[in-house]
Design an enzyme around this catalytic site. Structure first.
Site, PDB file in Angstrom:
ATOM      1  CE  LYS A   9      -2.148  -6.894   5.450  1.00  0.00           C
ATOM      2  NZ  LYS A   9      -1.518  -5.572   5.709  1.00  0.00           N
ATOM      3  CE1 TYR A  49       2.385  -6.022   1.872  1.00  0.00           C
ATOM      4  CE2 TYR A  49       3.167  -7.490   3.591  1.00  0.00           C
ATOM      5  CZ  TYR A  49       2.126  -6.797   2.976  1.00  0.00           C
ATOM      6  OH  TYR A  49       0.849  -6.882   3.476  1.00  0.00           O
ATOM      7  CG  ASN A 112      -3.379  -2.920   7.383  1.00  0.00           C
ATOM      8  OD1 ASN A 112      -3.060  -4.106   7.222  1.00  0.00           O
ATOM      9  ND2 ASN A 112      -2.873  -1.958   6.639  1.00  0.00           N
ATOM     10  CG  HIS A 115      -2.540  -7.669   0.219  1.00  0.00           C
ATOM     11  ND1 HIS A 115      -1.719  -6.602  -0.073  1.00  0.00           N
ATOM     12  CD2 HIS A 115      -2.742  -8.314  -0.967  1.00  0.00           C
ATOM     13  CE1 HIS A 115      -1.424  -6.617  -1.373  1.00  0.00           C
ATOM     14  NE2 HIS A 115      -2.032  -7.642  -1.938  1.00  0.00           N
ATOM     15  CD  GLU A 126      -0.537  -8.180  -5.087  1.00  0.00           C
ATOM     16  OE1 GLU A 126      -1.752  -8.261  -4.787  1.00  0.00           O
ATOM     17  OE2 GLU A 126       0.177  -7.227  -4.731  1.00  0.00           O
TER      18      GLU A 126
HETATM   19  P1  IDP Z   1      -1.822  -1.264   1.528  1.00  0.00           P
HETATM   20  O1  IDP Z   1      -1.890  -2.568   2.281  1.00  0.00           O
HETATM   21  O2  IDP Z   1      -2.911  -0.312   1.987  1.00  0.00           O
HETATM   22  O3  IDP Z   1      -1.784  -1.445   0.027  1.00  0.00           O
HETATM   23  P2  IDP Z   1       1.056  -0.639   1.446  1.00  0.00           P
HETATM   24  O4  IDP Z   1       1.622   0.745   1.432  1.00  0.00           O
HETATM   25  O5  IDP Z   1       1.155  -1.441   0.188  1.00  0.00           O
HETATM   26  O6  IDP Z   1      -0.474  -0.521   1.962  1.00  0.00           O
HETATM   27  O7  IDP Z   1       1.770  -1.404   2.643  1.00  0.00           O
HETATM   28  C1  IDP Z   1       1.601  -2.789   2.781  1.00  0.00           C
HETATM   29  C2  IDP Z   1       1.416  -3.106   4.260  1.00  0.00           C
HETATM   30  O8  IDP Z   1       2.593  -2.749   4.984  1.00  0.00           O
HETATM   31  C3  IDP Z   1       0.297  -2.339   4.938  1.00  0.00           C
HETATM   32  O9  IDP Z   1      -0.986  -2.894   4.714  1.00  0.00           O
HETATM   33  C4  IDP Z   1       0.709  -2.393   6.386  1.00  0.00           C
HETATM   34  O10 IDP Z   1       0.385  -3.659   6.980  1.00  0.00           O
HETATM   35  C5  IDP Z   1       2.226  -2.292   6.280  1.00  0.00           C
HETATM   36  N1  IDP Z   1       2.697  -0.901   6.423  1.00  0.00           N
HETATM   37  C6  IDP Z   1       2.642   0.090   5.499  1.00  0.00           C
HETATM   38  N2  IDP Z   1       3.172   1.235   5.982  1.00  0.00           N
HETATM   39  C7  IDP Z   1       3.572   0.953   7.254  1.00  0.00           C
HETATM   40  C8  IDP Z   1       4.205   1.731   8.302  1.00  0.00           C
HETATM   41  O11 IDP Z   1       4.499   2.923   8.137  1.00  0.00           O
HETATM   42  N3  IDP Z   1       4.451   1.081   9.468  1.00  0.00           N
HETATM   43  C9  IDP Z   1       4.136  -0.233   9.683  1.00  0.00           C
HETATM   44  N4  IDP Z   1       3.552  -0.996   8.717  1.00  0.00           N
HETATM   45  C10 IDP Z   1       3.270  -0.415   7.539  1.00  0.00           C
HETATM   46 MG    MG Z   2      -0.241  -2.240  -1.131  1.00  0.00          MG
END
Ligand code: IDP
Ligand code: MG
Length: 153
Positions: A9, A49, A112, A115, A126
């Site tokens: 990212k 997403y 974070n 992905h 994907e």
């Molecule tokens: P993952 O990346 O660990 O699979 P997902 O729930 O699929 O997590 O969410 C995708 C991405 O969306 C996350 O990696 C993060 O960057 C963002 N995200 C998820 N939940 C939140 C939130 O509560 N606030 C802000 N960003 C979020």
């Molecule tokens: Mg995810």
């Protein structure tokens, strides 16, 4: 043999962490079989997403994913989808275990750094979203018999 889709990212690219993350993938014995930089747009992010499009944080998430180009990769290995998700750690970097990529390299729930596909089925979808078949350079590394034992690969 499993494959998984990885995105480094903007929070990884902009912080100069691409080499660290790719190095850890290589050191684990996981094979990179495709890699390219891409500037993401809203269309692909709404697809990627789709499970989050209705969340209040989606506009901020989309903006953060378009802030710089990203690096997309396809990784190959035995059980690589689950093995790599374990390496990535939980979503919130502040809660991710030490030793994981997120737990060692970031402090954010949103920024974070990485992905990774969460299931074999989603990995297929994907990979097809981000790569044309001819962009995937499937091959077996020469040291494969030192990465796995008899009958594992
Ligand atoms: P993952 O990346 O660990 O699979 P997902 O729930 O699929 O997590 O969410 C995708 C991405 O969306 C996350 O990696 C993060 O960057 C963002 N995200 C998820 N939940 C939140 C939130 O509560 N606030 C802000 N960003 C979020
Ligand atoms: Mg995810």
């Amino acid at each position: 043999m499993e494959q998984t889709l990885v995105i480094l990212k903007p929070s990884c690219v902009a912080r100069g962490l691409m080499g660290e993350v790719i190095g850890r993938i290589e050191k684990r014995g996981i094979t990179v079989i495709a890699m390219k930089m891409m500037q993401l747009d809203l269309n692909i992010l709404r697809e990627h997403y789709a499970h989050l499009v209705d969340k209040p944080f989606f506009p901020g998430l989309a903006a953060s994913m378009m802030a710089t180009p990203v690096v997309c990769m396809v990784l190959k290995g035995v059980d690589v989808v689950s093995v790599f998700r374990e390496m990535v750690g939980v979503t919130n970097g502040r809660k991710a275990a030490p030793g994981t990529l997120r737990g060692d390299l970031c402090m954010s729930n949103q920024a974070n750094i990485i992905h990774a596909s969460d299931s074999v089925e989603n990995a297929k979808i994907e990979i097809a979203r981000f790569f044309k078949p001819e962009e995937i350079c499937d091959y077996t590394p020469a040291n494969i018999s030192f990465i796995y034992g008899d009958g594992e690969y």
